[in-house]
Design a protein around this motif. Structure first.
Motif, PDB file in Angstrom:
ATOM      1  N   ARG A 210     -23.507  15.184  16.006  1.00 30.80           N
ATOM      2  CA  ARG A 210     -23.232  14.712  14.642  1.00 30.80           C
ATOM      3  C   ARG A 210     -22.201  13.583  14.663  1.00 30.80           C
ATOM      4  NH1 ARG A 210     -20.194  19.055  12.761  1.00 30.80           N
ATOM      5  NH2 ARG A 210     -20.207  19.849  14.878  1.00 30.80           N
ATOM      6  N   THR A 211     -22.372  12.600  13.775  1.00 30.95           N
ATOM      7  CA  THR A 211     -21.367  11.531  13.620  1.00 30.95           C
ATOM      8  C   THR A 211     -20.144  12.115  12.906  1.00 30.95           C
ATOM      9  OG1 THR A 211     -23.160   9.976  13.332  1.00 30.95           O
ATOM     10  CG2 THR A 211     -21.002   9.211  12.657  1.00 30.95           C
ATOM     11  N   ARG A 212     -18.971  11.580  13.219  1.00 33.29           N
ATOM     12  CA  ARG A 212     -17.778  11.941  12.439  1.00 33.29           C
ATOM     13  C   ARG A 212     -17.202  10.672  11.844  1.00 33.29           C
ATOM     14  NH1 ARG A 212     -11.679  12.212  13.372  1.00 33.29           N
ATOM     15  NH2 ARG A 212     -12.223  10.144  12.598  1.00 33.29           N
ATOM     16  N   ARG A 213     -17.395  10.496  10.525  1.00 29.53           N
ATOM     17  CA  ARG A 213     -16.889   9.298   9.843  1.00 29.53           C
ATOM     18  C   ARG A 213     -15.716   9.679   8.948  1.00 29.53           C
ATOM     19  NH1 ARG A 213     -23.019   8.094   7.990  1.00 29.53           N
ATOM     20  NH2 ARG A 213     -22.856  10.350   7.968  1.00 29.53           N
ATOM     21  N   ASN A 214     -14.575   9.036   9.157  1.00 30.66           N
ATOM     22  CA  ASN A 214     -13.414   9.217   8.261  1.00 30.66           C
ATOM     23  C   ASN A 214     -12.964   7.853   7.766  1.00 30.66           C
ATOM     24  OD1 ASN A 214     -13.431  11.805   9.614  1.00 30.66           O
ATOM     25  ND2 ASN A 214     -11.355  12.104   8.827  1.00 30.66           N
ATOM     26  N   VAL A 215     -12.424   7.828   6.555  1.00 34.14           N
ATOM     27  CA  VAL A 215     -11.769   6.620   6.042  1.00 34.14           C
ATOM     28  C   VAL A 215     -10.317   6.999   5.829  1.00 34.14           C
ATOM     29  CG1 VAL A 215     -11.732   4.902   4.215  1.00 34.14           C
ATOM     30  CG2 VAL A 215     -13.873   5.941   4.862  1.00 34.14           C
ATOM     31  N   LEU A 216      -9.442   6.167   6.356  1.00 38.82           N
ATOM     32  CA  LEU A 216      -8.017   6.522   6.288  1.00 38.82           C
ATOM     33  C   LEU A 216      -7.270   5.500   5.437  1.00 38.82           C
ATOM     34  CD1 LEU A 216      -5.970   7.792   9.297  1.00 38.82           C
ATOM     35  CD2 LEU A 216      -5.031   6.079   7.779  1.00 38.82           C
ATOM     36  N   PHE A 217      -6.606   6.001   4.407  1.00 39.04           N
ATOM     37  CA  PHE A 217      -5.790   5.144   3.543  1.00 39.04           C
ATOM     38  C   PHE A 217      -4.327   5.467   3.810  1.00 39.04           C
ATOM     39  CE2 PHE A 217      -9.617   6.294   0.895  1.00 39.04           C
ATOM     40  CZ  PHE A 217     -10.252   5.065   0.973  1.00 39.04           C
ATOM     41  N   GLN A 218      -3.505   4.448   4.016  1.00 33.24           N
ATOM     42  CA  GLN A 218      -2.054   4.670   4.166  1.00 33.24           C
ATOM     43  C   GLN A 218      -1.386   4.267   2.862  1.00 33.24           C
ATOM     44  OE1 GLN A 218      -0.025   5.833   6.632  1.00 33.24           O
ATOM     45  NE2 GLN A 218      -1.369   5.885   8.427  1.00 33.24           N
ATOM     46  N   TYR A 219      -0.469   5.115   2.394  1.00 31.42           N
ATOM     47  CA  TYR A 219       0.255   4.867   1.135  1.00 31.42           C
ATOM     48  C   TYR A 219       1.747   5.087   1.350  1.00 31.42           C
ATOM     49  CZ  TYR A 219      -4.345   6.133  -0.997  1.00 31.42           C
ATOM     50  OH  TYR A 219      -5.675   6.249  -1.352  1.00 31.42           O
ATOM     51  N   LYS A 220       2.555   4.515   0.456  1.00 30.06           N
ATOM     52  CA  LYS A 220       4.008   4.707   0.529  1.00 30.06           C
ATOM     53  C   LYS A 220       4.644   4.445  -0.833  1.00 30.06           C
ATOM     54  CE  LYS A 220       5.281  -0.040   1.633  1.00 30.06           C
ATOM     55  NZ  LYS A 220       6.535  -0.338   0.963  1.00 30.06           N
ATOM     56  N   ASP A 221       5.917   4.745  -0.924  1.00 29.79           N
ATOM     57  CA  ASP A 221       6.704   4.400  -2.101  1.00 29.79           C
ATOM     58  C   ASP A 221       7.067   2.906  -1.994  1.00 29.79           C
ATOM     59  OD1 ASP A 221       8.881   3.945  -3.864  1.00 29.79           O
ATOM     60  OD2 ASP A 221       9.532   6.028  -3.702  1.00 29.79           O
ATOM     61  N   PRO A 222       6.857   2.109  -3.056  1.00 29.56           N
ATOM     62  CA  PRO A 222       7.175   0.675  -2.951  1.00 29.56           C
ATOM     63  C   PRO A 222       8.659   0.391  -2.701  1.00 29.56           C
ATOM     64  CG  PRO A 222       6.552   1.261  -5.213  1.00 29.56           C
ATOM     65  CD  PRO A 222       6.271   2.449  -4.359  1.00 29.56           C
ATOM     66  N   SER A 223       9.526   1.385  -2.919  1.00 23.65           N
ATOM     67  CA  SER A 223      10.960   1.185  -2.627  1.00 23.65           C
ATOM     68  C   SER A 223      11.286   1.480  -1.167  1.00 23.65           C
ATOM     69  CB  SER A 223      11.810   2.106  -3.515  1.00 23.65           C
ATOM     70  OG  SER A 223      11.632   1.760  -4.865  1.00 23.65           O
ATOM     71  N   ASP A 224      10.289   1.887  -0.391  1.00 27.35           N
ATOM     72  CA  ASP A 224      10.474   2.176   1.029  1.00 27.35           C
ATOM     73  C   ASP A 224      10.069   0.919   1.803  1.00 27.35           C
ATOM     74  OD1 ASP A 224      10.743   3.361   3.465  1.00 27.35           O
ATOM     75  OD2 ASP A 224       9.125   4.834   3.212  1.00 27.35           O
ATOM     76  N   PHE A 225      11.065   0.154   2.251  1.00 31.83           N
ATOM     77  CA  PHE A 225      10.776  -1.153   2.843  1.00 31.83           C
ATOM     78  C   PHE A 225      10.540  -1.074   4.348  1.00 31.83           C
ATOM     79  CE2 PHE A 225      12.913  -2.493  -1.059  1.00 31.83           C
ATOM     80  CZ  PHE A 225      11.962  -3.389  -1.515  1.00 31.83           C
ATOM     81  N   PRO A 226       9.710  -1.985   4.892  1.00 33.52           N
ATOM     82  CA  PRO A 226       9.500  -2.004   6.345  1.00 33.52           C
ATOM     83  C   PRO A 226      10.781  -2.385   7.075  1.00 33.52           C
ATOM     84  CG  PRO A 226       8.306  -3.811   5.267  1.00 33.52           C
ATOM     85  CD  PRO A 226       8.923  -2.995   4.179  1.00 33.52           C
ATOM     86  N   THR A 227      10.982  -1.803   8.250  1.00 30.46           N
ATOM     87  CA  THR A 227      12.143  -2.182   9.062  1.00 30.46           C
ATOM     88  C   THR A 227      11.739  -3.219  10.106  1.00 30.46           C
ATOM     89  OG1 THR A 227      11.725  -0.297  10.511  1.00 30.46           O
ATOM     90  CG2 THR A 227      13.340   0.029   8.752  1.00 30.46           C
ATOM     91  N   GLU A 228      10.425  -3.472  10.218  1.00 35.63           N
ATOM     92  CA  GLU A 228       9.920  -4.556  11.078  1.00 35.63           C
ATOM     93  C   GLU A 228       8.826  -5.267  10.300  1.00 35.63           C
ATOM     94  OE1 GLU A 228       8.431  -3.447  14.983  1.00 35.63           O
ATOM     95  OE2 GLU A 228      10.042  -1.983  15.147  1.00 35.63           O
ATOM     96  N   ASN A 229       8.736  -6.575  10.487  1.00 34.42           N
ATOM     97  CA  ASN A 229       7.721  -7.332   9.764  1.00 34.42           C
ATOM     98  C   ASN A 229       6.416  -7.294  10.566  1.00 34.42           C
ATOM     99  OD1 ASN A 229       6.634  -8.839   7.772  1.00 34.42           O
ATOM    100  ND2 ASN A 229       7.673 -10.750   8.303  1.00 34.42           N
TER     101      ASN A 229
END
Ligand SMILES: O=C(O)CCC(=O)C(=O)O
Length: 260
Positions: A210-229
């Motif tokens: 059987r195929t295994r298909r997943n779609v992955l969405f990443q989410y965050k709080d907009p006040s949580d800023f990246p520490t690396e660009n």
């Protein structure tokens, strides 16, 4: 969709499986969307194998494994945009992240039958570190998944360890952290496994028919800023719930690569 008890489970364990988040009819449309992306990618000669390389499996076994993976699926097909912003999805996300929820990126992970690739155990944090660790993945199942076709495994509570050094950024030492160490999370099509980007996770190969298909969405709080660009995708910044108090502080800069 979930109550305080489930939100508390997520905070304690770093993951939560929520049943039936996306209706079956929408799942069917997304399966067709996945197929069309694969065909378009093949036509454009952009269908490289995305299976992770390394020393976590013997070289002759690793070279047989295949992963069809594409980023930014919500820019390829509207069905993914609908799932990413579905009211059921937003209802869970606001319980797990807070009133303001923003997309970081999306991708699809297709493990074909018999030789679908494995993911050695890892945290997602090294790929896109953020200051407050609100980032989480919502892995939407387009097929029923179990251990035979390579369902996700998580180590409950591992998010509490904070960031752990990874081999060349990619994954944890596979002897210290074998995939079998994780709790398997079998799921049905339409279910979503939510897990924090510090939660150690991975998945075994697909040895089934059987195929295994997943779609992955990443989410965050907009006040949580990246520490690396780093790892800035098209979808970064779309609002799923609430408001963005920092619209003037972070926005991606895109370049269009026109065909020669
Ligand atoms: O879908 C899977 O089996 C694992 C995906 C994963 O671990 C990732 O994309 O970080």
């Amino acid at each position: 969709m979930i109550g305080a008890k489930e939100a508390e489970f997520y905070r304690e364990n770093g993951y939560l499986l929520v049943k039936g988040v996306i209706p079956k009819a929408d799942i069917e449309v997304m399966r067709e969307g996945v197929e069309r992306i694969i065909q378009r990618a093949a036509k454009a000669k952009k269908d490289a194998n995305h299976a992770w390389q390394g020393d976590y499996l013997p070289a002759d076994e690793l070279k047989k494994l295949v992963l069809k993976g594409f980023h930014d699926v919500h820019y390829h097909d509207a069905s993914f945009m609908r799932a990413m912003t579905h009211p059921n999805m937003a209802a869970v996300l606001t319980q797990l992240i807070g009133p303001n929820v923003q997309v970081h990126h999306s991708k699809m992970l297709v493990k074909p039958p018999e030789n679908g690739a494995a993911f050695p155990m890892h945290q997602d944090h090294p790929y896109f570190p953020h200051a407050n660790h609100t980032m989480l993945a919502a892995s939407l199942h387009l097929d029923d998944a179990d251990e035979a076709n390579g369902c996700l495994h998580v180590i409950p509570g591992s998010h509490k360890q904070g960031p752990i050094p990874h081999v060349g950024r990619h994954y944890l030492n596979h002897v210290e952290y074998p995939i079998s160490m994780g709790t398997p999370c079998p799921a049905e099509a339409g279910d979503v496994l939510f897990f924090n980007y510090l939660t150690i996770h991975g998945s075994g190969p697909n040895r089934s028919e059987r195929t295994r298909r997943n779609v992955l969405f990443q989410y965050k709080d907009p006040s949580d800023f990246p520490t690396e660009n780093t790892h800035i995708d098209w979808g970064a910044g779309l609002m799923i719930a609430g408001e963005n108090p920092h619209f003037d502080k972070a926005f991606p800069k895109f370049t269009v690569h026109a065909e020669q």
